[in-house]
Design a protein around this motif. Structure first.
Motif, PDB file in Angstrom:
ATOM      1  N   GLN A 116      -4.461  58.808 -24.183  1.00  0.00           N
ATOM      2  CA  GLN A 116      -3.745  57.911 -23.185  1.00  0.00           C
ATOM      3  C   GLN A 116      -4.758  57.146 -22.646  1.00  0.00           C
ATOM      4  OE1 GLN A 116      -0.353  57.700 -23.069  1.00  0.00           O
ATOM      5  NE2 GLN A 116      -0.675  59.124 -24.981  1.00  0.00           N
ATOM      6  N   VAL A 148      -5.156  54.121 -24.740  1.00  0.00           N
ATOM      7  CA  VAL A 148      -3.993  53.236 -24.583  1.00  0.00           C
ATOM      8  C   VAL A 148      -4.074  52.487 -23.416  1.00  0.00           C
ATOM      9  CG1 VAL A 148      -1.588  53.153 -24.520  1.00  0.00           C
ATOM     10  CG2 VAL A 148      -2.594  54.746 -26.024  1.00  0.00           C
ATOM     11  N   MET A 149      -4.268  53.255 -22.125  1.00  0.00           N
ATOM     12  CA  MET A 149      -4.360  52.400 -20.811  1.00  0.00           C
ATOM     13  C   MET A 149      -5.599  51.370 -21.008  1.00  0.00           C
ATOM     14  SD  MET A 149      -4.034  55.612 -18.438  1.00  0.00           S
ATOM     15  CE  MET A 149      -4.398  54.675 -16.798  1.00  0.00           C
ATOM     16  N   ASP A 173      -6.734  49.899 -23.553  1.00  0.00           N
ATOM     17  CA  ASP A 173      -6.259  48.667 -24.427  1.00  0.00           C
ATOM     18  C   ASP A 173      -5.400  47.892 -23.548  1.00  0.00           C
ATOM     19  OD1 ASP A 173      -7.925  49.528 -26.374  1.00  0.00           O
ATOM     20  OD2 ASP A 173      -6.301  50.475 -27.640  1.00  0.00           O
ATOM     21  N   GLN A 174      -4.344  48.295 -22.796  1.00  0.00           N
ATOM     22  CA  GLN A 174      -3.173  47.690 -21.916  1.00  0.00           C
ATOM     23  C   GLN A 174      -3.884  46.967 -20.894  1.00  0.00           C
ATOM     24  OE1 GLN A 174      -0.251  47.316 -22.840  1.00  0.00           O
ATOM     25  NE2 GLN A 174      -0.625  48.785 -24.749  1.00  0.00           N
ATOM     26  N   HIS A 202      -5.894  44.118 -22.290  1.00  0.00           N
ATOM     27  CA  HIS A 202      -4.819  42.945 -22.628  1.00  0.00           C
ATOM     28  C   HIS A 202      -4.302  42.165 -21.615  1.00  0.00           C
ATOM     29  CE1 HIS A 202      -1.662  40.882 -25.028  1.00  0.00           C
ATOM     30  NE2 HIS A 202      -0.925  41.317 -24.157  1.00  0.00           N
ATOM     31  N   HIS A 203      -3.698  42.808 -20.727  1.00  0.00           N
ATOM     32  CA  HIS A 203      -3.092  42.326 -19.406  1.00  0.00           C
ATOM     33  C   HIS A 203      -4.111  41.590 -18.523  1.00  0.00           C
ATOM     34  CE1 HIS A 203       1.278  43.436 -20.081  1.00  0.00           C
ATOM     35  NE2 HIS A 203       0.553  44.518 -20.327  1.00  0.00           N
ATOM     36  N   ARG A 250       1.555  43.426 -30.527  1.00  0.00           N
ATOM     37  CA  ARG A 250       0.457  43.738 -29.588  1.00  0.00           C
ATOM     38  C   ARG A 250      -0.283  45.141 -30.149  1.00  0.00           C
ATOM     39  NH1 ARG A 250       2.486  44.979 -24.449  1.00  0.00           N
ATOM     40  NH2 ARG A 250       2.795  42.715 -24.453  1.00  0.00           N
ATOM     41  N   GLY A 251      -1.609  45.150 -30.471  1.00  0.00           N
ATOM     42  CA  GLY A 251      -2.253  46.220 -30.811  1.00  0.00           C
ATOM     43  C   GLY A 251      -2.010  46.803 -31.779  1.00  0.00           C
ATOM     44  N   SER A 277     -10.041  46.542 -31.526  1.00  0.00           N
ATOM     45  CA  SER A 277      -8.875  47.394 -30.751  1.00  0.00           C
ATOM     46  C   SER A 277      -7.418  46.862 -31.310  1.00  0.00           C
ATOM     47  CB  SER A 277      -9.195  47.069 -29.342  1.00  0.00           C
ATOM     48  OG  SER A 277      -8.642  45.601 -29.318  1.00  0.00           O
ATOM     49  N   LEU A 319      -6.010  44.296 -30.780  1.00  0.00           N
ATOM     50  CA  LEU A 319      -5.570  43.160 -29.848  1.00  0.00           C
ATOM     51  C   LEU A 319      -5.965  41.665 -30.118  1.00  0.00           C
ATOM     52  CD1 LEU A 319      -6.491  44.946 -26.612  1.00  0.00           C
ATOM     53  CD2 LEU A 319      -4.123  44.783 -27.707  1.00  0.00           C
ATOM     54  N   SER A 329      -2.960  39.282 -31.302  1.00  0.00           N
ATOM     55  CA  SER A 329      -1.871  39.265 -30.070  1.00  0.00           C
ATOM     56  C   SER A 329      -2.512  38.518 -29.138  1.00  0.00           C
ATOM     57  CB  SER A 329      -1.534  40.777 -29.712  1.00  0.00           C
ATOM     58  OG  SER A 329      -2.561  41.455 -29.122  1.00  0.00           O
TER      59      SER A 329
END
Length: 458
Positions: free
Chosen positions: A282, A285-286, A288-289, A292-293, A410-411, A421, A423, A426
């Protein structure tokens, strides 16, 4: 000129006032000239009237002493339109003497037509003559006491008044028509000259937006100078906001990455524990997120900068050299064909990030060759701007339609063995959309995947 433009409004309002003023002036001048012509005609009639009254007041003269001509030959011509008549009104049988031009006809009385005596003791008006002519007539009652009472009348052809007035109106209309054309042309010049500073401001703002200038420069009229000053202040404030946003994004990235790194490191020390494995999963995942943001926030802040333009060919050439070094071990040949006129309306690092992701992706999947083409395209429709097209082809295995749709999300990755990754595409899609562009995936002529990136050009 468009109906909603300021120039059209000024032109129409000025033209309307010119037409109204000239029309009113023409009517006034025509009326004044008609009155002046009529007064001159009346003076002529009054001269003949006084001459007749003088003759009537000398009864010792022979009856036809000077009555016939009065110095005017038209009184001798039958039905010429010029007549005089003397009528004795105090006898039972009126005694009427008249000019030869009246022949056997008689002049009507103005008194019967409702004309009133003026302060000078005469009546003036228009009557119908013996042949239906329109006559201008003057009459005066004369009381000679014991010698009798008379009504002396003189009439002239009123067509002289009408013809002269009509001729004046004709020349007046022609003069005012020419004057109207001159005034309209002058109005057009004044509107264009007066609004020229606004056009200069519009062109300067377009230069700022396209990157050819950074501020509104030059002297402007006092009415427009505050607009230029406030526009420059707005540009400065915009740059300050962008810089603050960049700083905040960077601070946020560091603030988040540090705790995530601590969590990952702690979980890695207990890799055998299922709970620690879940934390690591997780945390990735965090990460990567967050990446991205944060990247989107950084890009959005940078896009608010006005007027940045990037030369495309040097940036793509630099990317080619970098990617050849990165993928030197696989022997990937990267060929570039770039239009030297191509320019990107945005920052160079954004262009490098989008094109770099596409070229890097092509190099990862290519068998031996990647081909990059850059095209500068003119506007496709009225009102649209020029565009920039970057095409990246590789000779790899390519992708099916379902796979192309998957990697655009995305991803999403098709092969976990490839580095990265997931990304990259995207981020390219999001960044292109922020610039008003797009990314499409298709089949390359050399056998693999074609990535076609469309961006705003200059």
């Amino acid at each position: 000129m468009r109906a909603s433009s300021l120039a059209t409004r000024l032109f129409l309002s000025a033209t309307a006032w010119v037409v109204v003023i000239l029309l009113i002036t023409g009517i006034v001048l025509s009326s004044v000239y008609r009155d002046a012509t009529e007064r001159a005609f009346d003076r002529r009639l009054n001269l003949y009237l006084r001459t007749l009254i003088a003759e009537v007041a000398t009864p010792d003269e022979p009856p036809d002493h000077q009555f016939q001509s009065l110095g005017e030959p038209l009184f001798e011509l039958p039905l010429s339109g010029w007549y005089w008549q003397i009528t004795r009104t105090d006898s039972e049988k009126p005694d009427v003497r008249a000019s030869r031009s009246l022949w056997d006809k008689k002049l009507p009385k103005l008194e019967d037509n409702g004309a009133d005596l003026t302060a000078a003791g005469i009546r003036l008006g228009y009557v119908e003559g013996p042949e239906g002519q329109n006559l201008r007539m003057v009459e005066r009652p004369v009381d000679l006491g014991a010698d009798g009472k008379y009504l002396v009348s003189v009439a002239g052809d009123a067509s002289e008044i009408f013809d002269e007035t009509r001729t004046f109106d004709y020349y007046l209309g022609g003069t005012f028509a020419a004057l109207s054309i001159v005034l309209v042309l002058t109005t057009i010049f004044q509107v264009r000259f007066g609004l020229a500073p606004l056009k200069r401001i519009s062109e300067s703002i377009a230069d700022i937006r396209s990157g050819r200038a950074e501020r509104l420069e030059g002297e402007f009229p006092v009415e427009i100078a505050p607009l230029a000053r406030e526009t420059n202040a707005l540009l400065d404030a915009n740059r300050e906001i962008v810089e603050r946003a960049r700083t905040h994004v960077g601070n946020l990235a560091h603030a988040i990455k540090t705790p995530l790194s601590v969590i990952v490191n702690e979980a890695a020390t207990h890799a055998a524990d299922p709970f620690a494995s879940k934390v690591l999963e997780q945390a990735d995942v965090m990460r990567d997120q967050v990446a991205h943001h944060l990247e989107r926030a950084r890009i959005a802040a940078r896009l608010t900068i006005i007027g940045t333009v990037t030369e495309v060919a040097p940036a793509i050439e630099a990317l080619r050299r970098t990617m050849e070094k990165i993928h030197r071990g696989r022997g990937i040949a990267i060929e570039v064909k770039a239009d030297p006129r191509a320019k990107f309306r945005g920052e160079r690092q954004d262009l490098e990030e989008m094109a770099g992701n596409l070229v890097d992706n092509g190099c990862k999947w290519a068998a031996s060759q990647v081909f990059v083409e850059v095209l500068a395209e003119p506007p496709r429709e009225p009102g649209a701007g020029p565009s920039l097209r970057i095409i990246v082809d590789d000779d790899g295995r390519g992708l099916s339609e379902a796979e192309r749709a998957q990697v655009s999300r995305r991803g999403q990755r098709l092969d976990e063995t490839k580095p990265g990754s997931g990304l990259g595409l995207s981020i390219v899609i999001d960044l292109a959309a922020l610039y008003g562009g797009s990314l499409t995936l298709g089949n390359a002529p050399i056998g693999g995947l074609r990535a076609e990136l469309v961006l705003p050009g200059v």
